[in-house]
Design a protein around this motif. Structure first.
Motif, PDB file in Angstrom:
ATOM      1  N   TYR A  54       0.827  -1.212   0.000  1.00 17.89           N
ATOM      2  CA  TYR A  54       0.000   0.000   0.000  1.00 17.89           C
ATOM      3  C   TYR A  54       0.863   1.264   0.000  1.00 17.89           C
ATOM      4  CZ  TYR A  54      -3.635  -3.367   0.942  1.00 17.89           C
ATOM      5  OH  TYR A  54      -4.473  -4.444   0.853  1.00 17.89           O
ATOM      6  N   ILE A  55       1.978   1.220   0.697  1.00 19.89           N
ATOM      7  CA  ILE A  55       2.895   2.361   0.679  1.00 19.89           C
ATOM      8  C   ILE A  55       3.467   2.556  -0.716  1.00 19.89           C
ATOM      9  CG2 ILE A  55       5.117   3.208   1.533  1.00 19.89           C
ATOM     10  CD1 ILE A  55       4.447   1.839   4.212  1.00 19.89           C
ATOM     11  N   ALA A  56       3.886   1.467  -1.344  1.00 23.09           N
ATOM     12  CA  ALA A  56       4.443   1.560  -2.699  1.00 23.09           C
ATOM     13  C   ALA A  56       3.399   2.049  -3.693  1.00 23.09           C
ATOM     14  CB  ALA A  56       4.991   0.198  -3.128  1.00 23.09           C
ATOM     15  N   ALA A  57       2.178   1.554  -3.573  1.00 20.29           N
ATOM     16  CA  ALA A  57       1.110   1.998  -4.473  1.00 20.29           C
ATOM     17  C   ALA A  57       0.823   3.489  -4.276  1.00 20.29           C
ATOM     18  CB  ALA A  57      -0.151   1.175  -4.243  1.00 20.29           C
ATOM     19  N   ALA A  58       0.749   3.919  -3.037  1.00 20.56           N
ATOM     20  CA  ALA A  58       0.470   5.332  -2.755  1.00 20.56           C
ATOM     21  C   ALA A  58       1.593   6.229  -3.273  1.00 20.56           C
ATOM     22  CB  ALA A  58       0.281   5.532  -1.253  1.00 20.56           C
ATOM     23  N   LEU A  59       2.837   5.834  -3.024  1.00 21.61           N
ATOM     24  CA  LEU A  59       3.963   6.635  -3.497  1.00 21.61           C
ATOM     25  C   LEU A  59       4.051   6.643  -5.019  1.00 21.61           C
ATOM     26  CD1 LEU A  59       6.754   5.727  -0.918  1.00 21.61           C
ATOM     27  CD2 LEU A  59       5.496   7.870  -1.124  1.00 21.61           C
ATOM     28  N   GLY A  60       3.808   5.509  -5.639  1.00 27.44           N
ATOM     29  CA  GLY A  60       3.862   5.432  -7.102  1.00 27.44           C
ATOM     30  C   GLY A  60       2.798   6.289  -7.760  1.00 27.44           C
ATOM     31  N   ILE A  61       1.565   6.177  -7.282  1.00 28.59           N
ATOM     32  CA  ILE A  61       0.474   6.975  -7.840  1.00 28.59           C
ATOM     33  C   ILE A  61       0.718   8.455  -7.575  1.00 28.59           C
ATOM     34  CG2 ILE A  61      -1.989   7.492  -7.630  1.00 28.59           C
ATOM     35  CD1 ILE A  61      -2.355   4.469  -6.973  1.00 28.59           C
ATOM     36  N   GLY A  62       1.107   8.786  -6.349  1.00 28.34           N
ATOM     37  CA  GLY A  62       1.332  10.189  -5.991  1.00 28.34           C
ATOM     38  C   GLY A  62       2.470  10.816  -6.774  1.00 28.34           C
ATOM     39  N   PHE A  63       3.595  10.113  -6.882  1.00 26.73           N
ATOM     40  CA  PHE A  63       4.741  10.641  -7.618  1.00 26.73           C
ATOM     41  C   PHE A  63       4.402  10.835  -9.091  1.00 26.73           C
ATOM     42  CE2 PHE A  63       8.679  10.023 -10.079  1.00 26.73           C
ATOM     43  CZ  PHE A  63       9.408  11.099  -9.592  1.00 26.73           C
ATOM     44  N   MET A  64       3.731   9.857  -9.676  1.00 29.37           N
ATOM     45  CA  MET A  64       3.376   9.939 -11.091  1.00 29.37           C
ATOM     46  C   MET A  64       2.446  11.117 -11.352  1.00 29.37           C
ATOM     47  SD  MET A  64       0.650   9.136 -13.404  1.00 29.37           S
ATOM     48  CE  MET A  64      -0.368   8.304 -12.242  1.00 29.37           C
ATOM     49  N   MET A  65       1.448  11.302 -10.503  1.00 26.60           N
ATOM     50  CA  MET A  65       0.505  12.402 -10.715  1.00 26.60           C
ATOM     51  C   MET A  65       1.166  13.757 -10.516  1.00 26.60           C
ATOM     52  SD  MET A  65      -3.164  11.169  -9.256  1.00 26.60           S
ATOM     53  CE  MET A  65      -3.874  12.741  -9.707  1.00 26.60           C
ATOM     54  N   LEU A  66       2.006  13.892  -9.495  1.00 26.19           N
ATOM     55  CA  LEU A  66       2.649  15.181  -9.245  1.00 26.19           C
ATOM     56  C   LEU A  66       3.693  15.512 -10.314  1.00 26.19           C
ATOM     57  CD1 LEU A  66       2.981  15.172  -5.365  1.00 26.19           C
ATOM     58  CD2 LEU A  66       1.430  16.523  -6.789  1.00 26.19           C
ATOM     59  N   LEU A  67       4.432  14.505 -10.784  1.00 26.14           N
ATOM     60  CA  LEU A  67       5.398  14.742 -11.852  1.00 26.14           C
ATOM     61  C   LEU A  67       4.688  15.151 -13.138  1.00 26.14           C
ATOM     62  CD1 LEU A  67       8.327  14.692 -12.835  1.00 26.14           C
ATOM     63  CD2 LEU A  67       7.993  12.287 -13.410  1.00 26.14           C
ATOM     64  N   THR A  68       3.609  14.473 -13.464  1.00 24.06           N
ATOM     65  CA  THR A  68       2.834  14.825 -14.652  1.00 24.06           C
ATOM     66  C   THR A  68       2.276  16.237 -14.526  1.00 24.06           C
ATOM     67  OG1 THR A  68       2.243  12.509 -14.962  1.00 24.06           O
ATOM     68  CG2 THR A  68       0.884  14.141 -16.099  1.00 24.06           C
ATOM     69  N   ALA A  69       1.748  16.575 -13.370  1.00 21.34           N
ATOM     70  CA  ALA A  69       1.200  17.912 -13.162  1.00 21.34           C
ATOM     71  C   ALA A  69       2.285  18.977 -13.260  1.00 21.34           C
ATOM     72  CB  ALA A  69       0.514  17.994 -11.794  1.00 21.34           C
ATOM     73  N   ALA A  70       3.468  18.694 -12.716  1.00 24.72           N
ATOM     74  CA  ALA A  70       4.555  19.669 -12.771  1.00 24.72           C
ATOM     75  C   ALA A  70       5.008  19.914 -14.204  1.00 24.72           C
ATOM     76  CB  ALA A  70       5.739  19.180 -11.928  1.00 24.72           C
ATOM     77  N   LEU A  71       5.162  18.852 -14.977  1.00 24.96           N
ATOM     78  CA  LEU A  71       5.611  19.015 -16.361  1.00 24.96           C
ATOM     79  C   LEU A  71       4.550  19.702 -17.223  1.00 24.96           C
ATOM     80  CD1 LEU A  71       7.451  15.625 -16.852  1.00 24.96           C
ATOM     81  CD2 LEU A  71       8.462  17.882 -16.481  1.00 24.96           C
ATOM     82  N   MET A  72       3.297  19.308 -17.063  1.00 23.48           N
ATOM     83  CA  MET A  72       2.237  19.962 -17.836  1.00 23.48           C
ATOM     84  C   MET A  72       2.070  21.416 -17.385  1.00 23.48           C
ATOM     85  SD  MET A  72       1.212  18.116 -20.234  1.00 23.48           S
ATOM     86  CE  MET A  72      -0.127  19.147 -20.741  1.00 23.48           C
ATOM     87  N   GLY A  73       2.253  21.674 -16.102  1.00 26.32           N
ATOM     88  CA  GLY A  73       2.198  23.055 -15.617  1.00 26.32           C
ATOM     89  C   GLY A  73       3.279  23.917 -16.243  1.00 26.32           C
ATOM     90  N   LEU A  74       4.465  23.366 -16.414  1.00 28.39           N
ATOM     91  CA  LEU A  74       5.536  24.111 -17.072  1.00 28.39           C
ATOM     92  C   LEU A  74       5.213  24.378 -18.538  1.00 28.39           C
ATOM     93  CD1 LEU A  74       8.693  22.464 -15.501  1.00 28.39           C
ATOM     94  CD2 LEU A  74       7.807  24.768 -15.094  1.00 28.39           C
ATOM     95  N   VAL A  75       4.553  23.433 -19.195  1.00 32.62           N
ATOM     96  CA  VAL A  75       4.124  23.659 -20.576  1.00 32.62           C
ATOM     97  C   VAL A  75       3.107  24.793 -20.623  1.00 32.62           C
ATOM     98  CG1 VAL A  75       2.846  22.636 -22.508  1.00 32.62           C
ATOM     99  CG2 VAL A  75       4.610  21.321 -21.354  1.00 32.62           C
ATOM    100  N   PHE A  76       2.146  24.785 -19.705  1.00 29.75           N
ATOM    101  CA  PHE A  76       1.153  25.852 -19.658  1.00 29.75           C
ATOM    102  C   PHE A  76       1.800  27.198 -19.337  1.00 29.75           C
ATOM    103  CE2 PHE A  76      -2.113  22.493 -18.257  1.00 29.75           C
ATOM    104  CZ  PHE A  76      -2.365  22.150 -19.563  1.00 29.75           C
ATOM    105  N   LEU A  77       2.758  27.201 -18.433  1.00 32.35           N
ATOM    106  CA  LEU A  77       3.456  28.432 -18.073  1.00 32.35           C
ATOM    107  C   LEU A  77       4.201  28.995 -19.273  1.00 32.35           C
ATOM    108  CD1 LEU A  77       4.989  29.689 -15.072  1.00 32.35           C
ATOM    109  CD2 LEU A  77       6.755  28.976 -16.637  1.00 32.35           C
ATOM    110  N   SER A  78       4.915  28.140 -19.973  1.00 33.49           N
ATOM    111  CA  SER A  78       5.699  28.570 -21.127  1.00 33.49           C
ATOM    112  C   SER A  78       4.805  29.091 -22.245  1.00 33.49           C
ATOM    113  CB  SER A  78       6.537  27.396 -21.629  1.00 33.49           C
ATOM    114  OG  SER A  78       7.271  27.764 -22.759  1.00 33.49           O
TER     115      SER A  78
END
Length: 107
Positions: A54-78
């Motif tokens: 459950y810890i691995a699943a939570a960290l995997g889902i959380g990291f993937m979503m936050l990384l995706t949001a950060a990269l897409m946010g940078l695209v929107f910013l640019s």
């Protein structure tokens, strides 16, 4: 000559980065909600899965979503600040005279 980026202006940059931070705060809340829902759906009292699963699943889902949001946010910013238009393509100037590649058939 290289054109100036709108992000070179401190006022525009401050506004753009505040929008980015607001987007990331919102996505953090969404990510926490999704992780809670995912763990609730994965949890089964009779399952032999350990807490590490459950810890691995939570960290995997959380990291993937936050990384995706950060990269897409940078695209929107640019794109939203006009920074993309200030970038020049040096290869475009060199290859402007040769259009031979455009005439070859593509399969």
């Amino acid at each position: 000559m290289i054109p100036k980026s709108p992000l070179d202006d401190p006022e525009t940059a401050a506004y753009a980065w505040s929008r980015y931070k607001r987007l990331m705060r919102f996505m953090l809340l969404v990510t926490i909600g999704v992780v809670i829902i995912a763990i609730a759906l994965l949890y089964d009292g009779d399952s032999p899965a350990t807490v590490h699963f459950y810890i691995a699943a939570a960290l995997g889902i959380g990291f993937m979503m936050l990384l995706t949001a950060a990269l897409m946010g940078l695209v929107f910013l640019s794109s939203g600040t006009g920074h993309d238009e200030s970038v020049i393509d040096l290869m475009e100037e060199e290859g402007a005279g040769s259009d031979a590649d455009d005439e070859t058939p593509r399969h």
